[in-house]
Design a protein around this motif. Structure first.
Motif, PDB file in Angstrom:
ATOM      1  N   LYS A  20       0.820  -1.213   0.000  1.00 25.57           N
ATOM      2  CA  LYS A  20       0.000   0.000   0.000  1.00 25.57           C
ATOM      3  C   LYS A  20       0.853   1.261   0.000  1.00 25.57           C
ATOM      4  CE  LYS A  20      -3.929  -2.147   2.380  1.00 25.57           C
ATOM      5  NZ  LYS A  20      -4.810  -2.104   3.583  1.00 25.57           N
ATOM      6  N   ILE A  21       2.084   1.156   0.511  1.00 29.79           N
ATOM      7  CA  ILE A  21       3.039   2.262   0.449  1.00 29.79           C
ATOM      8  C   ILE A  21       4.343   1.708  -0.122  1.00 29.79           C
ATOM      9  CG2 ILE A  21       2.058   3.666   2.302  1.00 29.79           C
ATOM     10  CD1 ILE A  21       4.109   2.452   4.212  1.00 29.79           C
ATOM     11  N   PRO A  22       5.047   2.475  -0.969  1.00 35.43           N
ATOM     12  CA  PRO A  22       6.233   1.927  -1.647  1.00 35.43           C
ATOM     13  C   PRO A  22       7.497   1.922  -0.782  1.00 35.43           C
ATOM     14  CG  PRO A  22       5.792   4.145  -2.419  1.00 35.43           C
ATOM     15  CD  PRO A  22       4.651   3.781  -1.510  1.00 35.43           C
ATOM     16  N   GLU A  23       7.583   2.838   0.172  1.00 37.04           N
ATOM     17  CA  GLU A  23       8.797   2.966   0.981  1.00 37.04           C
ATOM     18  C   GLU A  23       8.478   2.766   2.456  1.00 37.04           C
ATOM     19  OE1 GLU A  23      11.805   3.296  -0.222  1.00 37.04           O
ATOM     20  OE2 GLU A  23      11.121   3.449  -2.300  1.00 37.04           O
ATOM     21  N   LEU A  24       9.357   2.059   3.165  1.00 30.84           N
ATOM     22  CA  LEU A  24       9.128   1.779   4.573  1.00 30.84           C
ATOM     23  C   LEU A  24       9.167   3.042   5.420  1.00 30.84           C
ATOM     24  CD1 LEU A  24       8.661  -0.339   6.775  1.00 30.84           C
ATOM     25  CD2 LEU A  24      11.145  -0.651   6.902  1.00 30.84           C
ATOM     26  N   ASP A  25       9.983   4.024   5.034  1.00 31.34           N
ATOM     27  CA  ASP A  25      10.071   5.235   5.856  1.00 31.34           C
ATOM     28  C   ASP A  25       8.761   6.028   5.877  1.00 31.34           C
ATOM     29  OD1 ASP A  25      10.123   6.394   3.339  1.00 31.34           O
ATOM     30  OD2 ASP A  25      12.174   7.135   3.492  1.00 31.34           O
ATOM     31  N   GLN A  26       7.840   5.700   4.974  1.00 36.80           N
ATOM     32  CA  GLN A  26       6.520   6.328   5.002  1.00 36.80           C
ATOM     33  C   GLN A  26       5.683   5.844   6.185  1.00 36.80           C
ATOM     34  OE1 GLN A  26       6.051   5.444   0.478  1.00 36.80           O
ATOM     35  NE2 GLN A  26       4.576   7.048   0.919  1.00 36.80           N
ATOM     36  N   ALA A  27       6.102   4.736   6.798  1.00 33.71           N
ATOM     37  CA  ALA A  27       5.386   4.196   7.957  1.00 33.71           C
ATOM     38  C   ALA A  27       5.964   4.671   9.280  1.00 33.71           C
ATOM     39  CB  ALA A  27       5.404   2.667   7.918  1.00 33.71           C
ATOM     40  N   VAL A  28       7.022   5.489   9.227  1.00 35.08           N
ATOM     41  CA  VAL A  28       7.644   5.986  10.455  1.00 35.08           C
ATOM     42  C   VAL A  28       6.742   7.052  11.092  1.00 35.08           C
ATOM     43  CG1 VAL A  28       9.637   7.182  11.437  1.00 35.08           C
ATOM     44  CG2 VAL A  28       9.963   5.494   9.617  1.00 35.08           C
ATOM     45  N   LEU A  29       6.422   6.863  12.373  1.00 29.53           N
ATOM     46  CA  LEU A  29       5.501   7.750  13.085  1.00 29.53           C
ATOM     47  C   LEU A  29       6.202   8.415  14.264  1.00 29.53           C
ATOM     48  CD1 LEU A  29       2.535   5.210  13.367  1.00 29.53           C
ATOM     49  CD2 LEU A  29       2.786   7.010  11.638  1.00 29.53           C
ATOM     50  N   PRO A  30       5.834   9.666  14.562  1.00 26.39           N
ATOM     51  CA  PRO A  30       6.366  10.304  15.775  1.00 26.39           C
ATOM     52  C   PRO A  30       5.725   9.695  17.020  1.00 26.39           C
ATOM     53  CG  PRO A  30       4.744  11.729  14.735  1.00 26.39           C
ATOM     54  CD  PRO A  30       4.926  10.558  13.813  1.00 26.39           C
ATOM     55  N   THR A  31       6.488   9.614  18.090  1.00 28.92           N
ATOM     56  CA  THR A  31       5.946   9.097  19.358  1.00 28.92           C
ATOM     57  C   THR A  31       5.641  10.218  20.346  1.00 28.92           C
ATOM     58  OG1 THR A  31       8.156   8.888  20.342  1.00 28.92           O
ATOM     59  CG2 THR A  31       7.278   6.966  19.133  1.00 28.92           C
ATOM     60  N   GLY A  32       6.068  11.448  20.013  1.00 33.35           N
ATOM     61  CA  GLY A  32       5.938  12.544  20.970  1.00 33.35           C
ATOM     62  C   GLY A  32       7.117  12.611  21.914  1.00 33.35           C
ATOM     63  N   ILE A  33       8.069  11.685  21.763  1.00 32.35           N
ATOM     64  CA  ILE A  33       9.279  11.660  22.584  1.00 32.35           C
ATOM     65  C   ILE A  33      10.443  12.081  21.690  1.00 32.35           C
ATOM     66  CG2 ILE A  33      10.832  10.185  23.938  1.00 32.35           C
ATOM     67  CD1 ILE A  33       8.320   8.376  24.411  1.00 32.35           C
ATOM     68  N   GLU A  34      11.195  13.073  22.106  1.00 32.42           N
ATOM     69  CA  GLU A  34      12.251  13.620  21.281  1.00 32.42           C
ATOM     70  C   GLU A  34      13.267  12.543  20.885  1.00 32.42           C
ATOM     71  OE1 GLU A  34      15.563  17.250  21.308  1.00 32.42           O
ATOM     72  OE2 GLU A  34      14.266  16.915  23.042  1.00 32.42           O
ATOM     73  N   GLY A  35      13.541  12.469  19.587  1.00 26.59           N
ATOM     74  CA  GLY A  35      14.541  11.547  19.075  1.00 26.59           C
ATOM     75  C   GLY A  35      14.032  10.144  18.824  1.00 26.59           C
ATOM     76  N   LEU A  36      12.762   9.869  19.155  1.00 26.68           N
ATOM     77  CA  LEU A  36      12.244   8.505  19.048  1.00 26.68           C
ATOM     78  C   LEU A  36      11.037   8.445  18.116  1.00 26.68           C
ATOM     79  CD1 LEU A  36      12.076   5.524  19.856  1.00 26.68           C
ATOM     80  CD2 LEU A  36      10.827   6.224  21.910  1.00 26.68           C
ATOM     81  N   SER A  37      11.150   7.579  17.119  1.00 21.52           N
ATOM     82  CA  SER A  37      10.042   7.319  16.194  1.00 21.52           C
ATOM     83  C   SER A  37       9.674   5.846  16.258  1.00 21.52           C
ATOM     84  CB  SER A  37      10.444   7.706  14.762  1.00 21.52           C
ATOM     85  OG  SER A  37      10.797   9.074  14.686  1.00 21.52           O
ATOM     86  N   LEU A  38       8.549   5.514  15.642  1.00 23.38           N
ATOM     87  CA  LEU A  38       8.014   4.153  15.722  1.00 23.38           C
ATOM     88  C   LEU A  38       7.476   3.715  14.371  1.00 23.38           C
ATOM     89  CD1 LEU A  38       6.812   1.672  17.394  1.00 23.38           C
ATOM     90  CD2 LEU A  38       4.740   3.086  17.634  1.00 23.38           C
ATOM     91  N   ILE A  39       7.732   2.456  14.031  1.00 24.96           N
ATOM     92  CA  ILE A  39       6.989   1.797  12.953  1.00 24.96           C
ATOM     93  C   ILE A  39       6.109   0.766  13.626  1.00 24.96           C
ATOM     94  CG2 ILE A  39       7.098   0.316  10.920  1.00 24.96           C
ATOM     95  CD1 ILE A  39       9.674   1.654  10.135  1.00 24.96           C
ATOM     96  N   SER A  40       4.822   1.015  13.588  1.00 26.10           N
ATOM     97  CA  SER A  40       3.876   0.136  14.256  1.00 26.10           C
ATOM     98  C   SER A  40       3.654  -1.119  13.433  1.00 26.10           C
ATOM     99  CB  SER A  40       2.547   0.874  14.455  1.00 26.10           C
ATOM    100  OG  SER A  40       1.574   0.021  15.014  1.00 26.10           O
ATOM    101  N   GLY A  41       3.540  -2.241  14.118  1.00 25.58           N
ATOM    102  CA  GLY A  41       3.192  -3.480  13.439  1.00 25.58           C
ATOM    103  C   GLY A  41       1.699  -3.512  13.160  1.00 25.58           C
ATOM    104  N   GLY A  42       1.267  -4.518  12.487  1.00 21.89           N
ATOM    105  CA  GLY A  42      -0.157  -4.656  12.191  1.00 21.89           C
ATOM    106  C   GLY A  42      -0.665  -5.994  12.664  1.00 21.89           C
ATOM    107  N   ASN A  43      -1.871  -6.296  12.299  1.00 24.11           N
ATOM    108  CA  ASN A  43      -2.495  -7.541  12.754  1.00 24.11           C
ATOM    109  C   ASN A  43      -3.262  -8.234  11.640  1.00 24.11           C
ATOM    110  OD1 ASN A  43      -1.984  -7.591  15.796  1.00 24.11           O
ATOM    111  ND2 ASN A  43      -2.772  -5.516  15.492  1.00 24.11           N
TER     112      ASN A  43
END
Length: 304
Positions: A70-93
């Motif tokens: 659904k998205i061509p690049e993995l970095d498009q799934a990178v999300l902010p966590t609200g914590i400085e310096g820390l991002s998240l790629i959430s898994g799915g189900n």
């Protein structure tokens, strides 16, 4: 100029329920607080929950979206966590997504290595599946999470043995050492082949058929230096668990370089979980938090 590859740390809990994801989330926070750019990736395919530990319930994009095209690049799934310096790629189900076809898994590994960060922390699924072992092998360092009870320690040893055998099989296939590879397959079944139940015994048999590869096998094995974190440990239980793990690894797998850390049992973990907040945000000065900070300092100081 090519961007540097991040330091990759795989967090593995061979037995479910040992607190692996809680360790992953809070260790990622500790690493981010050193000034590093950190991306935590939930690779518990099909049973993801790392986003919940960060208080993120409805995420707009997940790892599933990349795996399903659904998205061509993995970095498009990178999300902010609200914590400085820390991002998240959430898994799915998505049902069935845990059994990744080989080519799709290789593509995911390639994209993971390209992510823009200093530390890439992989929160892997419980168990000893091919996916878990392959992503652990991809990482520069494996952090194995266990609790002091005997079933957890035995699951840990089983995973370590599988890792050693998979690393050795990859080397032997590349070297074309088919006779030793056959011995390795036999050694996997210790009940049927008790004469091959230790790594040293395997090397002795291998020396008879292909002496040139034996010392190379020993060097390959010596490069495997996992770190074990004993979670929910009292002082005495943590020491005993560490001694048990070291004894098993040295006797049966010939692994002598093995760092062990402990994290104390702490009610602050439960309090933070009830609020859907990381412990390091809610109560950073608690015993659990202090122990995780020491683990992060160990990782940074050893250049992992």
């Amino acid at each position: 100029m090519t961007a540097p590859t991040p330091a990759i740390i795989a967090v593995i809990g061979p037995k479910g329920g040992v607190g692996k994801s809680t360790i992953s989330a809070n260790l990622a926070i500790c690493l981010a607080r050193t000034g590093a750019r950190v991306i935590a990736v939930d690779l518990d395919l099909g049973s993801a929950n790392l986003n919940v530990l960060f208080g993120l319930r409805n995420v707009p994009c997940t790892l599933d979206d990349f795996l399903m095209g659904k998205i061509p690049e993995l970095d498009q799934a990178v999300l902010p966590t609200g914590i400085e310096g820390l991002s998240l790629i959430s898994g799915g189900n998505v049902p069935g997504i845990a059994s990744l076809p080989y080519q799709r898994k290789i593509k995911l590994m390639r994209h993971l290595r390209k992510l823009p960060c200093d530390y890439l922390l992989l929160d892997l699924a419980a168990g000893v599946t091919n996916n878990v072992v392959d992503f652990a092998l991809m990482a520069g360092k494996s952090l194995l999470v266990t609790t002091p009870d005997v079933p957890s320690l035995m699951s840990l040893y089983s995973f370590l043995k599988t890792m050693v055998f998979r690393r050795m099989a990859l080397y032997l296939k590349q070297a074309g050492a088919t006779e030793i590879l056959a011995l390795l397959e036999m050694a996997k079944d210790a009940e049927s082949h008790p004469e091959l139940k230790t790594f040293e015994a395997l090397l002795e048999r291998a020396r008879a058929v292909d002496p040139q590869n034996v010392e190379k096998m020993r060097r390959v094995n010596a490069r495997f230096a996992p770190v074990t974190l004993v979670n929910r440990a009292s002082g005495e239980a943590g020491i005993k668990a560490g001694a048990t793990i070291n004894k098993l690894m040295e006797k049966f797998l010939s692994i002598t370089v093995h760092d062990i850390m402990t994290v104390r049992e702490d009610p602050a973990v439960t309090r933070a979980a009830m609020k859907l907040r990381p412990v390091l945000i809610e109560e950073p000065g608690c015993p659990f938090g202090k122990d995780l900070q020491r683990a992060a300092a160990f990782i940074v100081n050893k250049g992992l």
